[in-house]
Each structure stands twice: as C-alpha cells, then as structure tokens.
Design a protein around this motif. Structure first.
Motif: not given
Length: 436
Positions: A181, A231, A234, A282, A321-322
């Motif tokens: 990520n 990203n 998170w 998210s 992102v994410p």
C-alpha cells in the motif's frame, strides 16, 4: 479402512460412498434442525474463506500480470465449495485456493512467459489446463490405489506443523499486502488498470483532466508520493483496526456490560459486522485521481511503472487513494497478458478448453512435472485438512471418507483448469475452524 491393502483397486472409494449414502439424509435433517444456530458459524467461516481469497487473488493478479485474479479465485472457491458441500465425503471440509498453489502458479507463469513455444505466456492458461488434467489423473491413481490408507499415519504433530506453515504464509501475505500500500499500484504495471487503459487510448494522455478533481496529469511527484504515504498509513490503520475490533467482539460473552442477548449477538456476528464497519470507515478519506506518467513505458512489471501504449507514448497511470480492489465482471475475464487490453489473443479465460490444442506436444508432456508437485501437495494438504477437521475432541459421529474426497478433488482439479481457474484443495485453518 481395515488392513494395509485393498481387496481390489478402488475398494476404499466404494466403501466411502456406501458409508456416505447411509448418513447423507441425516446430515441435511440435522442441519435443518439446528435452525438459526447454524448462521453464526456459517458467517464466520464465510469470512474466513472470503478474505484469504481476496488476498490470494490480488497476489495471483500481480504474479501473473492479470491473467488470473480475484474474480478467478472467488469463482473457483464458490463453485468447488458448493460441490464439496453437496457431494463431498466430508462436508465439514472447506476448500479454497491455498497459498502454495499461488506460489506454484506464479513460478509456472514465469516459465511460460520465457518460452517461445508458449507464445511468451499467451498460452499459459491452456498449458495450466494440461497441468490440471495431469494432476487429476495422478489423484485418481492415488485414490484408487489406496494411498489414503496412509492418512492414519499422519500424526497430530504433523498436521499442526503443516497448519503452522500455512499460518506463517498467511502472515507473510498480510505483511506484504500492507507494505504494497506504500508503493505504486501494481495493477498499473501491466496496463490492466482501468485508468491506464483509458489513458492509453487518449491522444492527450499526459495532460488529461478529471471531472472529479479538476486537476490535470501528470501530478507533481511530491504530491503523488504524499498520497501514497497516506494510502499506506490508512491501509495499516484499517488492517489493525479490523483485527483488534474483531478479536474484541468475539469475547463479548465475557463482558460485564450490555444485555446478554446483545453480547451473544456480538460474539456470533461481531467479525462480520466489523468487516462492514471498517469498510465504511475506509470511505472516510478520498483523494482526487492521481496521474503519474514519470515512469510510464518502462514495462518493468510490479514497480508501479506502466506499459507504453497508444503508439508508444507514455501512459498516465491513474490511482485513487485509498486503493481498492478492481475486478472485471465474472463472465468478461481476459485470459492473457493484459498489456494488450486484458485478454490473451482476445479470448476469455472461460474458453481455455478450446485452446488446449494450441499447446505443443513437448509442453503437454512437460506439464507432468508441475502436476506431480501439485498432486503430492494436494494429497497431503487435502488429507491433513480433512483429518484436522475430524479430531477426537470434536466428537463427530460420521465416518471419514478420505478416498472419496480425494477422488472428488481429482474431478474438481481438471474442471477448474478447463475453465481457466486456479485449482483448489482442502485448506487450513478453515477446515478445523468450521468443525469447531
């Protein structure tokens, strides 16, 4: 299975089928009598099978450059799992795509990509179908030859040791997923990313403007690096939050607050609820679409650079992102190097059987080597998974059916190969978790 030898080849299979027929109706009757109590363990095992399937699907997607992916793993798991539950000798056995198969298929793809006779990977799925057919034949010989009589020689220690190995592979894949990520999107490396495809087809790919963000490509490298850091952080927060909250709610019955029915509900359905909650969380942050054409056209495979397209010009790689899993429709899956748009020679992975004749005879014979490795792996893994699901402390009354289950696996393996799907087998730790 008494004695060391069968009276005739396939005798163990016949005995397993006869024993299964005697209790088949009772299994369904007992299931209906359980009522709503069966929902909680079913939901738990569903998530325990779904989440690894997503992770392994992403790994296959990266290792095979989009030839196989999440949708293939999910389709194989769903189809074979249903057949195992309906006609399997041990319905408590959970089947799925395991990490060792992901590793083997990655090596097979590397080999196919280096072979002119396999069109540099374009015939990977037809060749893999031949591997699956050879594997199925070897499993038939093992099942009919009485190899399952050796399952009783597998000690509890060997089963737990093998389960520990699978657990380490799960942990390794989780760590790799978290680290990825922080890096460029691997989907862009083979041009299969929707944004990369759109950018490649645009004559102004390096100056594209998005309606959502109003920004033009390419972005500043500093901005892109910052968003990739966000990203990664998170994703790490979401992973740790899901893990910690799920471990917390499964112990809800021992809490000293809330009413007893609510504590029972959280203990039974808490992990499923936490998946939904953290999926919603998210969406709390969202970046504009980011475009990076600085490293496009290098075709390095997996480092975030993009294949060149649109007449050789640089492709603006689009990221969000994410980062989220992007999968095609299940009936519209390409079966080859996706740098040409996600399909192998324009054919779907579901039509692999019609292309098996394109594989040269020498490679058909060579497919026996990986098939031998997979057959040995399946024999051990499938039998250990079934045995671990039938430990004495579970107090099961149904007889085992190792030979019949191995024969069923022998049929499911070429079926998956002919449909362009990765093969499945009994998986740990889901099988003993299901019984518990």
């Amino acid at each position: 299975m008494g004695g060391r030898w069968q009276r005739y080849p396939g005798a163990d299979i016949v005995a397993d089928v006869q024993g299964r027929i005697r209790v088949y109706a009772d299994d369904w009757r007992d299931g209906w009598r359980a009522g709503s109590r069966i929902l909680a363990p079913s939901m738990y095992v569903f998530l325990a099978s779904l989440l690894p399937a997503l992770a392994f699907g992403l790994q296959l997607d990266h290792d095979t450059r989009g030839t196989l992916g999440v949708v293939h793993v999910l389709a194989a798991t769903a189809m074979t799992g249903l057949l195992q539950a309906l006609i399997g000798g041990q319905p408590l056995l959970i089947v799925g795509v395991a990490e060792p198969i992901v590793i083997i298929y990655a090596r097979m793809y590397e080999f196919a990509s280096s072979q002119p006779g396999l069109q540099r990977g374009q015939l990977f799925l037809p060749w893999a179908a031949w591997v699956s057919c050879w594997t199925g034949l070897l499993l038939v010989l093992l099942a009919a030859g009485g190899a399952c009589r050796c399952v009783s020689a597998f000690t509890r220690f060997s089963g737990e040791l093998f389960g520990a190995l699978i657990g380490v592979l799960f942990l390794q894949q989780a760590v790799k997923g978290i680290i990825s990520n922080f890096r460029p999107d691997p989907n862009s490396s083979y041009g299969n990313h929707p944004a990369a495809t759109a950018a490649a087809s645009s004559p102004e790919s390096t100056t594209t403007t998005t309606a959502a963000s109003g920004t033009s490509a390419p972005e500043s490298p500093d901005i892109i690096s910052l968003w990739r850091l966000i990203n990664g952080l998170w994703g790490l927060l979401l992973a740790l939050g899901l893990l910690r909250s799920s471990l917390l709610v499964v112990r809800a019955r021992s809490w000293r607050f809330l009413r007893k029915p609510l504590r029972g509900f959280l203990a039974d359905y808490g992990p499923a609820c936490m998946v939904l909650v953290w999926t919603g969380v998210s969406y709390a942050i969202s970046s504009p679409y980011l475009y990076d054409s600085g490293s496009a056209g290098s075709n390095s495979g997996g480092d975030g650079s993009s294949n060149s397209g649109g007449g050789g010009g640089a492709v603006a790689v689009q990221e969000r992102v994410p980062r989220r899993v992007v999968t095609p429709d299940v009936w519209n899956t390409g079966g080859g190097n996706s740098s040409s748009g996600g399909s192998s020679g324009g054919s779907s992975s579901w039509s692999v059987a019609s292309r098996m004749g394109e594989v040269p005879g020498g490679y058909v014979a060579a497919a026996l080597l990986p098939a031998l490795v997979i057959a040995v792996l399946f024999y051990f893994d499938h039998s250990i998974s079934s045995r671990m699901a039938q430990q004495p402390e579970y107090n099961l009354t149904r007889p085992p059916a190792y030979a019949w289950d191995l024969l069923l696996l022998a049929a499911l393996t070429p079926l998956c190969g002919l449909l362009g799907l990765p093969p499945v087998n009994g998986v740990l730790p889901q099988a003993p978790m299901h019984t518990r």
